[in-house]
Design a protein around this motif. Structure first.
Motif, PDB file in Angstrom:
ATOM      1  N   THR A  45       0.880  -1.084   0.077  1.00 26.90           N
ATOM      2  CA  THR A  45      -0.138  -0.074  -0.257  1.00 26.90           C
ATOM      3  C   THR A  45       0.769   1.347  -0.001  1.00 26.90           C
ATOM      4  O   THR A  45       0.859   2.276  -0.900  1.00 26.90           O
ATOM      5  N   ALA A  46       1.756   1.457   0.885  1.00 31.30           N
ATOM      6  CA  ALA A  46       2.840   2.532   0.943  1.00 31.30           C
ATOM      7  C   ALA A  46       3.445   2.807  -0.251  1.00 31.30           C
ATOM      8  O   ALA A  46       3.707   3.952  -0.912  1.00 31.30           O
ATOM      9  N   LEU A  47       3.921   1.629  -0.802  1.00 29.28           N
ATOM     10  CA  LEU A  47       4.904   1.934  -1.975  1.00 29.28           C
ATOM     11  C   LEU A  47       3.770   2.236  -3.412  1.00 29.28           C
ATOM     12  O   LEU A  47       4.147   3.105  -4.186  1.00 29.28           O
ATOM     13  N   ARG A  48       2.612   1.800  -3.533  1.00 29.23           N
ATOM     14  CA  ARG A  48       1.682   2.169  -4.310  1.00 29.23           C
ATOM     15  C   ARG A  48       1.359   3.509  -4.181  1.00 29.23           C
ATOM     16  O   ARG A  48       1.254   4.369  -5.464  1.00 29.23           O
ATOM     17  N   GLU A  49       0.988   4.034  -3.134  1.00 29.92           N
ATOM     18  CA  GLU A  49       0.469   5.279  -2.934  1.00 29.92           C
ATOM     19  C   GLU A  49       1.771   6.262  -2.945  1.00 29.92           C
ATOM     20  O   GLU A  49       1.416   7.531  -3.566  1.00 29.92           O
ATOM     21  N   ALA A  50       2.885   5.921  -2.682  1.00 27.05           N
ATOM     22  CA  ALA A  50       4.112   7.050  -2.831  1.00 27.05           C
ATOM     23  C   ALA A  50       4.401   7.243  -4.361  1.00 27.05           C
ATOM     24  O   ALA A  50       4.719   8.330  -4.886  1.00 27.05           O
ATOM     25  N   LYS A  51       4.184   5.981  -5.166  1.00 23.27           N
ATOM     26  CA  LYS A  51       4.260   6.251  -6.737  1.00 23.27           C
ATOM     27  C   LYS A  51       3.172   7.096  -7.035  1.00 23.27           C
ATOM     28  O   LYS A  51       3.435   7.924  -7.976  1.00 23.27           O
ATOM     29  N   GLU A  52       1.933   6.736  -6.731  1.00 26.74           N
ATOM     30  CA  GLU A  52       0.691   7.726  -7.195  1.00 26.74           C
ATOM     31  C   GLU A  52       0.925   9.205  -6.715  1.00 26.74           C
ATOM     32  O   GLU A  52       0.611   9.966  -7.516  1.00 26.74           O
ATOM     33  N   GLU A  53       1.369   9.407  -5.692  1.00 30.00           N
ATOM     34  CA  GLU A  53       1.426  10.762  -5.026  1.00 30.00           C
ATOM     35  C   GLU A  53       2.628  11.469  -5.666  1.00 30.00           C
ATOM     36  O   GLU A  53       2.399  12.616  -5.592  1.00 30.00           O
ATOM     37  N   VAL A  54       3.704  11.076  -5.277  1.00 27.65           N
ATOM     38  CA  VAL A  54       4.622  11.772  -5.705  1.00 27.65           C
ATOM     39  C   VAL A  54       5.903  11.099  -6.783  1.00 27.65           C
ATOM     40  O   VAL A  54       7.190  11.655  -6.982  1.00 27.65           O
ATOM     41  N   GLY A  55       5.365  10.018  -7.428  1.00 24.90           N
ATOM     42  CA  GLY A  55       6.343   9.657  -8.573  1.00 24.90           C
ATOM     43  C   GLY A  55       7.397   8.822  -7.891  1.00 24.90           C
ATOM     44  O   GLY A  55       8.521   8.580  -8.625  1.00 24.90           O
ATOM     45  N   LEU A  56       7.352   8.121  -6.649  1.00 25.79           N
ATOM     46  CA  LEU A  56       8.453   7.344  -6.286  1.00 25.79           C
ATOM     47  C   LEU A  56       8.083   5.885  -6.688  1.00 25.79           C
ATOM     48  O   LEU A  56       7.245   5.400  -5.970  1.00 25.79           O
ATOM     49  N   TYR A  57       8.807   5.372  -7.318  1.00 29.82           N
ATOM     50  CA  TYR A  57       8.803   4.049  -7.769  1.00 29.82           C
ATOM     51  C   TYR A  57       9.209   2.861  -6.728  1.00 29.82           C
ATOM     52  O   TYR A  57      10.295   3.243  -6.075  1.00 29.82           O
ATOM     53  N   PRO A  58       8.395   1.890  -6.562  1.00 28.99           N
ATOM     54  CA  PRO A  58       9.081   0.823  -5.704  1.00 28.99           C
ATOM     55  C   PRO A  58      10.208   0.299  -5.551  1.00 28.99           C
ATOM     56  O   PRO A  58      11.054   0.212  -4.612  1.00 28.99           O
ATOM     57  N   GLU A  59      10.997   0.368  -6.773  1.00 29.80           N
ATOM     58  CA  GLU A  59      12.307  -0.005  -7.087  1.00 29.80           C
ATOM     59  C   GLU A  59      13.311   1.171  -6.451  1.00 29.80           C
ATOM     60  O   GLU A  59      14.412   0.871  -6.574  1.00 29.80           O
ATOM     61  N   GLN A  60      12.803   2.183  -6.157  1.00 33.11           N
ATOM     62  CA  GLN A  60      13.450   3.323  -5.759  1.00 33.11           C
ATOM     63  C   GLN A  60      13.651   3.239  -4.162  1.00 33.11           C
ATOM     64  O   GLN A  60      14.162   4.410  -3.690  1.00 33.11           O
ATOM     65  N   VAL A  61      13.025   2.424  -3.482  1.00 32.94           N
ATOM     66  CA  VAL A  61      13.002   2.413  -2.133  1.00 32.94           C
ATOM     67  C   VAL A  61      13.391   0.966  -1.527  1.00 32.94           C
ATOM     68  O   VAL A  61      13.144   0.200  -2.023  1.00 32.94           O
ATOM     69  N   GLU A  62      14.184   1.390  -0.677  1.00 28.77           N
ATOM     70  CA  GLU A  62      14.795   0.138   0.406  1.00 28.77           C
ATOM     71  C   GLU A  62      14.005   0.309   1.511  1.00 28.77           C
ATOM     72  O   GLU A  62      14.341   1.080   2.524  1.00 28.77           O
ATOM     73  N   VAL A  63      12.976  -0.774   1.690  1.00 25.67           N
ATOM     74  CA  VAL A  63      12.144  -0.741   2.881  1.00 25.67           C
ATOM     75  C   VAL A  63      12.700  -1.278   3.815  1.00 25.67           C
ATOM     76  O   VAL A  63      13.503  -2.330   3.673  1.00 25.67           O
ATOM     77  N   ILE A  64      12.752  -0.670   5.120  1.00 20.99           N
ATOM     78  CA  ILE A  64      13.650  -1.204   6.231  1.00 20.99           C
ATOM     79  C   ILE A  64      12.789  -1.786   7.303  1.00 20.99           C
ATOM     80  O   ILE A  64      13.177  -2.646   7.952  1.00 20.99           O
ATOM     81  N   CYS A  65      11.423  -1.190   7.705  1.00 23.95           N
ATOM     82  CA  CYS A  65      10.951  -1.803   8.733  1.00 23.95           C
ATOM     83  C   CYS A  65       9.483  -1.229   8.722  1.00 23.95           C
ATOM     84  O   CYS A  65       9.122  -0.240   7.845  1.00 23.95           O
ATOM     85  N   ARG A  66       8.383  -1.641   9.596  1.00 21.31           N
ATOM     86  CA  ARG A  66       7.206  -1.276   9.760  1.00 21.31           C
ATOM     87  C   ARG A  66       7.264  -0.521  11.301  1.00 21.31           C
ATOM     88  O   ARG A  66       7.971  -1.403  12.170  1.00 21.31           O
ATOM     89  N   LEU A  67       6.619   0.603  11.581  1.00 22.97           N
ATOM     90  CA  LEU A  67       6.677   0.920  12.983  1.00 22.97           C
ATOM     91  C   LEU A  67       5.063   0.323  13.667  1.00 22.97           C
ATOM     92  O   LEU A  67       4.287  -0.017  12.814  1.00 22.97           O
ATOM     93  N   VAL A  68       4.998   0.523  14.782  1.00 22.16           N
ATOM     94  CA  VAL A  68       3.995   0.337  15.719  1.00 22.16           C
ATOM     95  C   VAL A  68       2.638   1.174  15.070  1.00 22.16           C
ATOM     96  O   VAL A  68       3.025   2.450  14.727  1.00 22.16           O
ATOM     97  N   PRO A  69       1.627   0.742  14.607  1.00 25.41           N
ATOM     98  CA  PRO A  69       0.599   1.312  13.898  1.00 25.41           C
ATOM     99  C   PRO A  69       0.065   2.446  14.964  1.00 25.41           C
ATOM    100  O   PRO A  69       0.369   2.643  16.185  1.00 25.41           O
ATOM    101  N   GLY A  70      -0.551   3.554  14.578  1.00 28.21           N
ATOM    102  CA  GLY A  70      -1.250   4.635  15.163  1.00 28.21           C
ATOM    103  C   GLY A  70      -2.793   4.601  14.574  1.00 28.21           C
ATOM    104  O   GLY A  70      -3.104   3.847  13.622  1.00 28.21           O
ATOM    105  N   ILE A  71      -3.759   5.410  15.179  1.00 28.19           N
ATOM    106  CA  ILE A  71      -5.161   5.384  14.825  1.00 28.19           C
ATOM    107  C   ILE A  71      -5.251   6.951  14.719  1.00 28.19           C
ATOM    108  O   ILE A  71      -4.923   7.940  15.442  1.00 28.19           O
ATOM    109  N   ASP A  72      -5.889   6.969  13.319  1.00 30.42           N
ATOM    110  CA  ASP A  72      -5.984   8.556  13.028  1.00 30.42           C
ATOM    111  C   ASP A  72      -7.314   9.212  13.786  1.00 30.42           C
ATOM    112  O   ASP A  72      -7.939   8.471  14.369  1.00 30.42           O
ATOM    113  N   LYS A  73      -7.644  10.388  13.317  1.00 31.32           N
ATOM    114  CA  LYS A  73      -8.708  11.227  14.064  1.00 31.32           C
ATOM    115  C   LYS A  73     -10.011  10.586  13.609  1.00 31.32           C
ATOM    116  O   LYS A  73     -11.077  11.071  14.283  1.00 31.32           O
TER     117      LYS A  73
END
Length: 200
Positions: A45-73
């Motif tokens: 989801t994060a990689l797809r959205e980053a590509k759609e929003e700012v043109g950051l392609y999945p192959e341009q990202v070295e994913v290192i981790c997920r953090l503890v989730p949060g709950i939005d407003k």
């Protein structure tokens, strides 16, 4: 949460939401959004959205981790995905979703120049507070407000990476950062669950 090493310093990339958007127009956030049925997991989801929003392609990202989730407003679960990107990355914002893209030194989120807390009431009625930072961008000659869940994730990532006590109060035990953040998340989740207002 895209991280970039630039001139020997660690930066994090933020976006400013388009004024055309219904939800939180003009607010600062990380690239990201709602999961789609075709997304394998939060990373997809994060990689797809980053590509759609700012043109950051999945192959341009070295994913290192997920953090503890949060709950939005509005009660939605948000899982931050952290990855490194090259300092040569040139954002191409999608104007329907993003009006600007900028970098902030990650260390700003433990040693800021402009910081305050904002009071708010949780869905269970408990009074709490949110981090709020103002960052004066030297390149754009503009001030940007980073607050709420976005600021919460930036602070947490800075604490994990720098292992330093910030210049402001936090709701974590620095000696047990991960377990105390998980405890905070579970308390918030349970208060939402009991209130039956969660979209999780």
């Amino acid at each position: 949460m895209p991280l970039m090493v630039k001139d020997g310093k660690l930066y994090v990339l933020f976006t400013v939401r388009s004024m055309k958007l219904r939800r939180s127009p003009g607010e600062v956030c990380f690239p990201g959004g709602k999961s789609e049925p075709t997304d394998r997991d939060e990373i997809a989801t994060a990689l797809r959205e980053a590509k759609e929003e700012v043109g950051l392609y999945p192959e341009q990202v070295e994913v290192i981790c997920r953090l503890v989730p949060g709950i939005d407003k509005v009660g939605s679960l948000v899982t931050p995905v952290v990855g490194f990107i090259e300092d040569t990355f040139q954002a191409r914002p999608n104007p329907d979703e993003v009006s600007d893209v900028f970098l902030v030194p990650l260390e700003y989120f433990i040693d800021p120049l402009k910081y305050m807390t904002l009071p708010y009431k949780r869905t269970d009625g408990v009074a709490s507070w949110l981090h709020s930072f103002v960052y004066d961008d030297p390149e754009r000659k503009t001030s940007l407000r980073i607050w709420g869940l976005t600021a919460h994730f930036a602070v947490f990532l800075a604490l994990v990476i720098f292992e330093k006590k910030p210049t402001f109060d936090i709701q974590y035990d620095l000696d047990n950062l991960i377990s105390s953040s998980e405890k905070n998340f579970m308390e918030q989740y349970m208060s939402l669950y009991e209130g039956r207002s969660s979209k999780l």
